[in-house]
Write a protein that holds these residues in place. Structure first.
Motif, PDB file in Angstrom:
ATOM      1  N   LEU A  81       0.674  -1.190  -0.022  1.00 41.90           N
ATOM      2  CA  LEU A  81       0.005  -0.009  -0.082  1.00 41.90           C
ATOM      3  C   LEU A  81       0.794   1.386  -0.072  1.00 41.90           C
ATOM      4  N   CYS A  82       1.983   1.221   0.695  1.00 39.55           N
ATOM      5  CA  CYS A  82       2.826   2.402   1.009  1.00 39.55           C
ATOM      6  C   CYS A  82       3.439   2.606  -0.281  1.00 39.55           C
ATOM      7  N   GLN A  83       3.752   1.577  -1.033  1.00 37.91           N
ATOM      8  CA  GLN A  83       4.815   1.637  -1.952  1.00 37.91           C
ATOM      9  C   GLN A  83       3.996   1.875  -3.525  1.00 37.91           C
ATOM     10  N   ASP A  84       2.543   1.747  -3.381  1.00 36.44           N
ATOM     11  CA  ASP A  84       1.881   1.991  -4.506  1.00 36.44           C
ATOM     12  C   ASP A  84       1.894   0.960  -5.699  1.00 36.44           C
ATOM     13  N   THR A  85       2.044  -0.334  -5.226  1.00 37.09           N
ATOM     14  CA  THR A  85       2.655  -1.348  -6.219  1.00 37.09           C
ATOM     15  C   THR A  85       1.728  -2.322  -6.307  1.00 37.09           C
ATOM     16  N   ALA A  86       1.835  -3.453  -7.186  1.00 36.82           N
ATOM     17  CA  ALA A  86       0.720  -4.552  -7.388  1.00 36.82           C
ATOM     18  C   ALA A  86       1.440  -5.588  -6.150  1.00 36.82           C
ATOM     19  N   ARG A  87       0.451  -6.233  -5.727  1.00 40.97           N
ATOM     20  CA  ARG A  87       0.884  -7.429  -4.573  1.00 40.97           C
ATOM     21  C   ARG A  87       1.624  -8.355  -5.293  1.00 40.97           C
ATOM     22  N   GLN A  88       1.551  -8.690  -6.577  1.00 40.01           N
ATOM     23  CA  GLN A  88       2.183  -9.529  -7.230  1.00 40.01           C
ATOM     24  C   GLN A  88       3.860  -9.257  -7.173  1.00 40.01           C
ATOM     25  N   LEU A  89       4.053  -8.080  -6.996  1.00 46.74           N
ATOM     26  CA  LEU A  89       5.324  -7.400  -7.075  1.00 46.74           C
ATOM     27  C   LEU A  89       6.081  -7.036  -5.811  1.00 46.74           C
ATOM     28  N   LEU A  90       5.466  -7.703  -4.754  1.00 46.48           N
ATOM     29  CA  LEU A  90       5.980  -7.670  -3.509  1.00 46.48           C
ATOM     30  C   LEU A  90       7.261  -8.491  -3.443  1.00 46.48           C
ATOM     31  N   PRO A  91       8.446  -7.880  -3.249  1.00 48.28           N
ATOM     32  CA  PRO A  91       9.937  -8.686  -3.426  1.00 48.28           C
ATOM     33  C   PRO A  91       9.688  -9.837  -2.370  1.00 48.28           C
ATOM     34  N   LEU A  92      10.370 -10.762  -2.670  1.00 46.52           N
ATOM     35  CA  LEU A  92      10.352 -11.868  -1.834  1.00 46.52           C
ATOM     36  C   LEU A  92      11.628 -11.829  -0.671  1.00 46.52           C
ATOM     37  N   GLU A  93      12.414 -11.024  -1.335  1.00 42.73           N
ATOM     38  CA  GLU A  93      13.735 -10.608  -0.505  1.00 42.73           C
ATOM     39  C   GLU A  93      13.501  -9.816   0.894  1.00 42.73           C
ATOM     40  N   LEU A  94      12.231  -9.037   1.016  1.00 41.74           N
ATOM     41  CA  LEU A  94      11.927  -8.456   2.179  1.00 41.74           C
ATOM     42  C   LEU A  94      11.498  -9.496   3.290  1.00 41.74           C
ATOM     43  N   GLY A  95      11.350 -10.739   3.021  1.00 37.29           N
ATOM     44  CA  GLY A  95      10.905 -11.580   3.779  1.00 37.29           C
ATOM     45  C   GLY A  95       9.425 -11.554   4.460  1.00 37.29           C
ATOM     46  N   PHE A  96       8.517 -10.843   3.835  1.00 34.86           N
ATOM     47  CA  PHE A  96       7.240 -10.760   4.027  1.00 34.86           C
ATOM     48  C   PHE A  96       6.312 -11.804   3.595  1.00 34.86           C
ATOM     49  N   GLY A  97       6.700 -12.855   2.954  1.00 34.84           N
ATOM     50  CA  GLY A  97       5.978 -13.857   2.374  1.00 34.84           C
ATOM     51  C   GLY A  97       5.673 -13.121   0.939  1.00 34.84           C
ATOM     52  N   SER A  98       5.082 -14.115   0.093  1.00 37.92           N
ATOM     53  CA  SER A  98       4.759 -13.611  -1.252  1.00 37.92           C
ATOM     54  C   SER A  98       3.372 -12.709  -1.200  1.00 37.92           C
ATOM     55  N   GLY A  99       3.197 -11.972  -2.311  1.00 34.83           N
ATOM     56  CA  GLY A  99       2.087 -11.130  -2.319  1.00 34.83           C
ATOM     57  C   GLY A  99       0.720 -11.971  -2.090  1.00 34.83           C
ATOM     58  N   GLN A 100       0.808 -13.023  -2.662  1.00 29.48           N
ATOM     59  CA  GLN A 100      -0.570 -14.017  -2.694  1.00 29.48           C
ATOM     60  C   GLN A 100      -0.862 -14.364  -1.228  1.00 29.48           C
ATOM     61  N   THR A 101       0.339 -14.591  -0.656  1.00 25.89           N
ATOM     62  CA  THR A 101       0.153 -15.023   0.848  1.00 25.89           C
ATOM     63  C   THR A 101      -0.295 -14.017   1.805  1.00 25.89           C
ATOM     64  N   CYS A 102       0.212 -12.941   1.478  1.00 29.73           N
ATOM     65  CA  CYS A 102      -0.364 -11.541   2.221  1.00 29.73           C
ATOM     66  C   CYS A 102      -1.769 -11.207   1.625  1.00 29.73           C
ATOM     67  N   TRP A 103      -2.274 -11.420   0.582  1.00 30.76           N
ATOM     68  CA  TRP A 103      -3.453 -11.199   0.131  1.00 30.76           C
ATOM     69  C   TRP A 103      -4.467 -12.224   0.779  1.00 30.76           C
ATOM     70  N   ARG A 104      -4.253 -13.393   0.844  1.00 34.00           N
ATOM     71  CA  ARG A 104      -4.775 -14.478   1.464  1.00 34.00           C
ATOM     72  C   ARG A 104      -5.121 -14.238   3.021  1.00 34.00           C
ATOM     73  N   ARG A 105      -4.064 -13.812   3.630  1.00 32.65           N
ATOM     74  CA  ARG A 105      -4.127 -13.472   5.056  1.00 32.65           C
ATOM     75  C   ARG A 105      -5.076 -12.395   5.211  1.00 32.65           C
ATOM     76  N   LEU A 106      -5.142 -11.283   4.475  1.00 30.59           N
ATOM     77  CA  LEU A 106      -5.999 -10.106   4.401  1.00 30.59           C
ATOM     78  C   LEU A 106      -7.425 -10.657   4.421  1.00 30.59           C
ATOM     79  N   ASP A 107      -7.566 -11.322   3.367  1.00 27.59           N
ATOM     80  CA  ASP A 107      -8.910 -11.896   3.286  1.00 27.59           C
ATOM     81  C   ASP A 107      -9.468 -12.850   4.398  1.00 27.59           C
ATOM     82  N   ARG A 108      -8.542 -13.382   4.964  1.00 26.21           N
ATOM     83  CA  ARG A 108      -8.848 -14.385   6.261  1.00 26.21           C
ATOM     84  C   ARG A 108      -9.210 -13.354   7.355  1.00 26.21           C
ATOM     85  N   TRP A 109      -8.509 -12.182   7.358  1.00 21.92           N
ATOM     86  CA  TRP A 109      -8.828 -11.299   8.768  1.00 21.92           C
ATOM     87  C   TRP A 109     -10.173 -10.744   8.380  1.00 21.92           C
TER      88      TRP A 109
END
Length: 74
Positions: free
Chosen positions: A46-74
């Motif tokens: 959200l802060c970088q205004d980028t597509a979730r598919q472009l979330l860099p795995l190197e940051l260690g946050f998991g994939s964009g898909q993982t984060c999206w699914r978790r948000l949906d679960r919440w």
């Protein structure tokens, strides 16, 4: 070791964590990425205004898909 940019500091996380639902104990599959890391990934996208598919795995946050699914679960 990669240094993660912490968007959510410890004080804020202490206020958010109790509001999130617990992970099911008998959940199939590998151990999930922590809720805090997923939240970090969501906020990073959200802060970088980028597509979730472009979330860099190197940051260690998991994939964009993982984060999206978790948000949906919440």
């Amino acid at each position: 070791m990669t240094t993660r940019p912490w968007i959510v500091d410890d004080d804020l996380w202490a206020r958010i964590e109790p509001l999130l639902p617990p992970w099911p104990e008998r959940s199939p599959g590998p151990k999930p990425v922590s809720d805090r890391l997923c939240l970090q990934g969501i906020l990073y996208v959200l802060c970088q205004d980028t597509a979730r598919q472009l979330l860099p795995l190197e940051l260690g946050f998991g994939s964009g898909q993982t984060c999206w699914r978790r948000l949906d679960r919440w």
